[in-house]
Scaffold this active site. Structure first.
Site, PDB file in Angstrom:
ATOM      1  N   ASN A 100       0.802  -1.226   0.000  1.00  0.00           N
ATOM      2  CA  ASN A 100       0.000   0.000   0.000  1.00  0.00           C
ATOM      3  C   ASN A 100       0.837   1.279   0.000  1.00  0.00           C
ATOM      4  OD1 ASN A 100      -2.494   1.722   0.711  1.00  0.00           O
ATOM      5  ND2 ASN A 100      -1.169   2.045   2.481  1.00  0.00           N
ATOM      6  N   SER A 152      -5.070   1.793  -8.804  1.00  0.00           N
ATOM      7  CA  SER A 152      -5.651   3.134  -8.839  1.00  0.00           C
ATOM      8  C   SER A 152      -6.537   3.290 -10.062  1.00  0.00           C
ATOM      9  CB  SER A 152      -4.514   4.165  -8.882  1.00  0.00           C
ATOM     10  OG  SER A 152      -4.954   5.444  -9.244  1.00  0.00           O
ATOM     11  N   TYR A 165       3.191   8.152 -11.214  1.00  0.00           N
ATOM     12  CA  TYR A 165       2.179   7.423 -10.438  1.00  0.00           C
ATOM     13  C   TYR A 165       1.373   6.490 -11.332  1.00  0.00           C
ATOM     14  CZ  TYR A 165      -1.741   6.942  -7.098  1.00  0.00           C
ATOM     15  OH  TYR A 165      -2.703   6.464  -6.257  1.00  0.00           O
ATOM     16  N   LYS A 169       1.069   2.437 -11.206  1.00  0.00           N
ATOM     17  CA  LYS A 169      -0.216   1.797 -10.932  1.00  0.00           C
ATOM     18  C   LYS A 169      -0.658   0.894 -12.082  1.00  0.00           C
ATOM     19  CE  LYS A 169      -0.901   3.640  -6.877  1.00  0.00           C
ATOM     20  NZ  LYS A 169      -0.841   2.820  -5.653  1.00  0.00           N
ATOM     21  N   ILE A 198     -11.625   8.755  -2.831  1.00  0.00           N
ATOM     22  CA  ILE A 198     -11.937   8.356  -1.460  1.00  0.00           C
ATOM     23  C   ILE A 198     -11.759   9.561  -0.530  1.00  0.00           C
ATOM     24  CG2 ILE A 198     -11.423   6.721   0.384  1.00  0.00           C
ATOM     25  CD1 ILE A 198     -12.379   5.331  -2.141  1.00  0.00           C
TER      26      ILE A 198
END
Length: 262
Positions: A100, A152, A165, A169, A198
């Site tokens: 994570n 993601s 990123y 991912k 989120i």
């Protein structure tokens, strides 16, 4: 193994009683929610983070002895096996790994240096790979294990200013497919979760003063709300349970339908 329907209790299928998990970044944000859900299902959680012990102690205090903290930078891959060996020596069988830990570098590609890009990949892809590589032989000896990567929306869709990123991912998808092909016969399942938007401090930092961006996000979510960190935590607990025993090589979106939103 066939299910004994006469003695079947669905609550047992969702239990993680007696298992020990490693959760990277498990004392903040989504990682803390995952820690909470795994412990609620009966597991003991080893939290790995570069935070100070004092910072982690405050976040993990509610869990008592069910959460144990080790300070470790997962990009320090020369010492990953050493850390894993120590954890196994201290706690015995590790049956769950949640990859994570992560970081961001919010820049357009023309402003991002190669060093910026590599730094993001080292945390998400290289660090997670090293930790997984260190644990898989241990899991093989027990013919059992569950590994979950935190993917993601950017594994699937294009978003600006996150090239490192999104590369990492999206890379998780290829990694879980290969690991599934290599590990399934040894009782090790490998899956991913792709959280949508989120309700975390990171989300508020990005949207609280950008009404245009917030409106665009909400217009894409059929559920018309952002998710709760516990939605991700519950999905992780499910994937690590016997209720998901025939699920491997999958990436589950937890996004209120955002991936298919208009």
């Amino acid at each position: 193994m066939a299910i004994d329907f006469k003695n079947f209790n669905i609550n047992n299928a969702y239990s993680l009683e007696g298992q020990t998990a490693i959760v990277t970044g498990g004392s903040t944000g989504l990682g803390l929610a995952i820690t909470r859900c795994l412990i609620s299902a009966g597991a003991k959680v080893i939290v790995l983070s570069f935070e100070t012990p004092e910072q982690a102690a405050e976040a993990l205090a509610e869990f008592g002895e069910q959460a144990v903290f080790y300070q470790f930078d997962i990009t320090n891959t020369d010492h990953t096996q050493e850390m894993v060996d120590k954890i196994i020596a201290d706690h015995g069988q590790i049956s769950i790994l949640i990859n994570n830990a992560g970081n961001h570098c919010k820049k357009y590609i023309w402003d991002m240096s190669v060093e910026d890009y590599v730094k993001v990949l080292n945390v998400h892809l290289v660090g997670a790979f090293a930790l997984t590589k260190a644990l898989v032989p241990h899991m093989k000896t027990f013919n059992y294990g569950n590994i979950v990567f935190m993917a993601s929306m950017t594994s699937y869709i294009g978003q600006p200013q996150v090239s490192g990123y999104s590369t990492a991912k999206a890379g998780y998808l290829g990694l879980i497919h290969t690991l599934t092909a290599e590990c399934a016969e040894f009782g090790i399942r490998v899956n991913a979760i792709a959280p949508g938007w989120i309700d975390t401090p990171m989300f508020h930092k990005a949207t609280d003063h950008d009404s245009t961006r917030l409106s665009k996000i909400m217009g894409r979510i059929p559920a018309k709300r952002v998710g709760d960190p516990m939605d991700v935590g519950m999905c992780a607990a499910f994937l690590c349970s016997e209720a998901a025993r025939y699920i491997t090589g999958a990436c589950i979106p937890v996004d209120g339908g955002a991936l298919i939103g208009f």
